[in-house]
Design an enzyme around this catalytic site. Structure first.
Site, PDB file in Angstrom:
ATOM      1  N   GLU A 288       0.833  -1.216   0.000  1.00  0.00           N
ATOM      2  CA  GLU A 288       0.000   0.000   0.000  1.00  0.00           C
ATOM      3  C   GLU A 288       0.862   1.259   0.000  1.00  0.00           C
ATOM      4  O   GLU A 288       0.815   2.071   0.933  1.00  0.00           O
ATOM      5  CB  GLU A 288      -0.965  -0.023   1.191  1.00  0.00           C
ATOM      6  CG  GLU A 288      -1.938  -1.188   1.095  1.00  0.00           C
ATOM      7  CD  GLU A 288      -2.963  -1.247   2.205  1.00  0.00           C
ATOM      8  OE1 GLU A 288      -2.726  -0.651   3.264  1.00  0.00           O
ATOM      9  OE2 GLU A 288      -4.000  -1.901   2.026  1.00  0.00           O
TER      10      GLU A 288
ATOM     11  N   GLU B 150      -5.361  -8.790  -0.589  1.00  0.00           N
ATOM     12  CA  GLU B 150      -6.032  -8.605   0.708  1.00  0.00           C
ATOM     13  C   GLU B 150      -7.518  -8.389   0.460  1.00  0.00           C
ATOM     14  O   GLU B 150      -7.888  -7.563  -0.382  1.00  0.00           O
ATOM     15  CB  GLU B 150      -5.501  -7.371   1.458  1.00  0.00           C
ATOM     16  CG  GLU B 150      -4.138  -7.531   2.036  1.00  0.00           C
ATOM     17  CD  GLU B 150      -3.714  -6.341   2.881  1.00  0.00           C
ATOM     18  OE1 GLU B 150      -4.584  -5.721   3.524  1.00  0.00           O
ATOM     19  OE2 GLU B 150      -2.514  -6.037   2.876  1.00  0.00           O
TER      20      GLU B 150
HETATM   21  C1  BG6 Z   1      -4.444  -3.206   4.864  1.00  0.00           C
HETATM   22  C2  BG6 Z   1      -3.072  -3.428   5.436  1.00  0.00           C
HETATM   23  O1  BG6 Z   1      -4.594  -1.913   4.539  1.00  0.00           O
HETATM   24  O2  BG6 Z   1      -5.542  -3.425   5.708  1.00  0.00           O
HETATM   25  C3  BG6 Z   1      -3.014  -4.442   6.555  1.00  0.00           C
HETATM   26  O3  BG6 Z   1      -2.178  -3.789   4.413  1.00  0.00           O
HETATM   27  C4  BG6 Z   1      -4.189  -4.235   7.476  1.00  0.00           C
HETATM   28  O4  BG6 Z   1      -1.767  -4.326   7.199  1.00  0.00           O
HETATM   29  C5  BG6 Z   1      -5.473  -4.449   6.682  1.00  0.00           C
HETATM   30  O5  BG6 Z   1      -4.161  -5.064   8.593  1.00  0.00           O
HETATM   31  C6  BG6 Z   1      -6.745  -4.402   7.482  1.00  0.00           C
HETATM   32  O6  BG6 Z   1      -6.797  -3.242   8.250  1.00  0.00           O
HETATM   33  P1  BG6 Z   1      -7.016  -3.280   9.826  1.00  0.00           P
HETATM   34  O7  BG6 Z   1      -6.861  -1.901  10.242  1.00  0.00           O
HETATM   35  O8  BG6 Z   1      -8.381  -3.837  10.000  1.00  0.00           O
HETATM   36  O9  BG6 Z   1      -5.984  -4.198  10.344  1.00  0.00           O
END
Ligand code: BG6
Length: 487
Positions: A189, A384
């Site tokens: 990101e 993700e």
């Molecule tokens: C992404 C990141 O933006 O979102 C992760 O690459 C992150 O590191 C994931 O954990 C989910 O976000 P959060 O804040 O729910 O952990």
């Protein structure tokens, strides 16, 4: 029968800073994640809970060996559980496992000339374990893990020397793992440097004049772009059959209404994000970003040759995270707001929200895939996606039908984008396939996994792994290459 393309890479994703633990073992140095303190979130919209930090707070963190206050220090303790964890992933049939290498495990301070052999040996063992089951590692070189010494001594990525330090690390890891890792991502990101400069860019905001801080962020971003292009070059030289991708946060903004001003606002919000992938795919700063620099009086120090480097070594594929969508409007007065991934934006009245306010929108994934593919014509990789939710263990079981619903919708949207819209998608790795510490809130209770980790927000628990209902469900999806759920 409806199925995903042959050789589709099904799997799950993690990052060392939130998953690995072992923060002071095996010669590892302290990273920015290890000083991010848990704050009991009073307000779920407090998305920047751990993003800003001062030198005083860092000093206090370094004096403390508390694991509870600094949850990323223990993560899910993959450091001691990796064999069990990888066996569980193999049982689900994973073809790929996305993880990151902690830079501070290889170069504890970031500026050394010799790597830490114990750190290198740890990842050898991890990759061997994956390959034993025929699972490809997909490795992020930098996922919110700049070494703290590099941050404090050099101001992180603001200092031009960051490029050399990072490339030394890249050369070491790509030579060492050349026979084990074929899929690489440079920066997780990369766009997030504008939203959480400390975690991504190693920038301590209070050290800079406030009116200059946007310029500081863009300067650090420029160094990351040059480093990313050269990391792509080095990886290809060291591993000729490697595939190197960029990685962006796929925030998706719809116009709040069909008023042209709202459509323009959403287009501008999208461009603030696309500039980061445009640069890594097309190898040049887009005109609209240069126009912004001019209007905002931002002057970047760009050395001779930087732009040629960026042009010469574009990425092979485009990867992204996608969780939710939101709206943009020319005038937000009176409109409801809600959280998304490290943003607060206008709420879409047509979409349901997660417990953290993130709006759930499978169609938005299809729209995002089409936009990215039409724009870049490079293969995509969803690295993700998932639902952060509070799970409850009852009689040793976790019934997470809500997670299954979320994933089913998104997998169907992915399929439709491939089949009906002609998008090329290499694979899909769901976020936090085994529960891990949240990036934005530092909570363990924001769980994404198919596998529950017995640890609460205060670090209490045995770290025992428990399969949730979604475990068998995803196993079946992978075994049938999607056929078990596709309509
Ligand atoms: C992404 C990141 O933006 O979102 C992760 O690459 C992150 O590191 C994931 O954990 C989910 O976000 P959060 O804040 O729910 O952990």
């Amino acid at each position: 029968m409806k199925q995903f393309p042959e050789n589709f890479l099904w799997g799950g994703a993690t990052a060392a800073n939130q998953f690995e633990g072992g923060w002071n073992e095996g010669g590892k140095g302290v990273s920015v994640a290890d000083v991010a303190a848990f704050k009991d979130p009073k307000d779920l919209n407090d998305v920047h809970g751990n993003c800003d930090i001062t030198d005083e707070e860092i000093d206090a963190a370094l004096k403390s060996d508390d694991l509870h206050l600094y949850p990323k220090r223990h993560g899910s303790d993959f450091y001691h559980h990796y064999q069990e964890d990888i066996a569980l992933m193999a049982e689900m049939g994973f073809k790929v496992f996305r993880l990151s290498i902690a830079w501070s495990r290889i170069f504890p301070k970031g500026d050394e000339t010799e790597p830490n052999e114990e750190g290198l040996a740890f990842y050898d063992a991890v990759f061997d374990e994956c390959l034993k089951y025929g699972m490809q590692p997909l490795v992020t070189m930098s996922h919110y893990e700049p070494p703290l010494h590099f941050v404090r001594e050099y101001n992180g990525w603001y200092d031009r020397r960051s490029i050399d330090f990072f490339l030394r690390y890249v050369d070491v890891i790509t030579k060492r793992y050349k026979d084990k890792v074929k899929y690489w991502l440079t920066f997780n990101e990369i766009d997030s440097i504008m939203r959480h400069p400390f975690m991504t860019g190693g920038l301590i905001e209070s050290r800079f004049p406030p009116e200059k801080f946007e310029e500081v962020c863009y300067q650090a971003m420029h160094h990351q772009f040059v480093a990313s292009a050269l990391a792509t070059k080095i990886t290809h030289e060291n591993i000729p059959d490697a595939k190197v991708g960029c990685m962006i946060t796929k925030l998706t903004y719809y116009p709040y209404s069909c008023k042209p001003e709202d459509v323009l606002a959403s287009q501008q919000a999208m461009r603030r994000l696309y500039c980061f992938s445009d640069i890594q795919v097309f190898g040049e700063y887009p005109a609209y970003l240069k126009a912004h620099f001019k209007q905002a009086g931002i002057h970047l120090q760009i050395e001779d040759g930087d732009l040629d480097i960026m042009k010469q070594y574009p990425v092979d594929f485009v990867s992204f995270s996608y969780y939710s969508s939101s709206c943009a409007a020319a005038d937000a007065e009176g409109l409801d707001l809600t959280s998304g991934n490290t943003v607060v934006a206008i709420k879409n009245p047509y979409l349901p929200s997660s417990e953290w306010g993130w709006q759930m929108d499978p169609t938005g994934l299809r729209i995002s895939m089409v936009d990215l593919y039409d724009r870049y014509r490079k293969p995509l990789f969803i690295v993700e996606n998932g639902l952060g939710a509070k799970d409850v263990v009852e009689d040793g079981k976790v019934h997470d039908a809500y997670r299954i619903d979320y994933l089913r919708g998104h997998i169907q949207a992915m399929y439709d984008a491939i089949e009906e819209d002609g998008v090329e998608l290499l694979g899909y790795t769901t976020w936090g396939c085994i529960d891990l510490v949240s990036n934005s809130t530092n909570q363990m209770s924001k769980r994404y996994g198919f596998i529950y980790v017995d640890c609460d927000d205060w670090g209490n628990g045995t770290f025992k792994r428990i399969k949730k209902d979604s475990f068998d469900w995803y196993k079946e999806v992978i075994a049938t290459n999607g056929a078990s759920i596709l309509k």
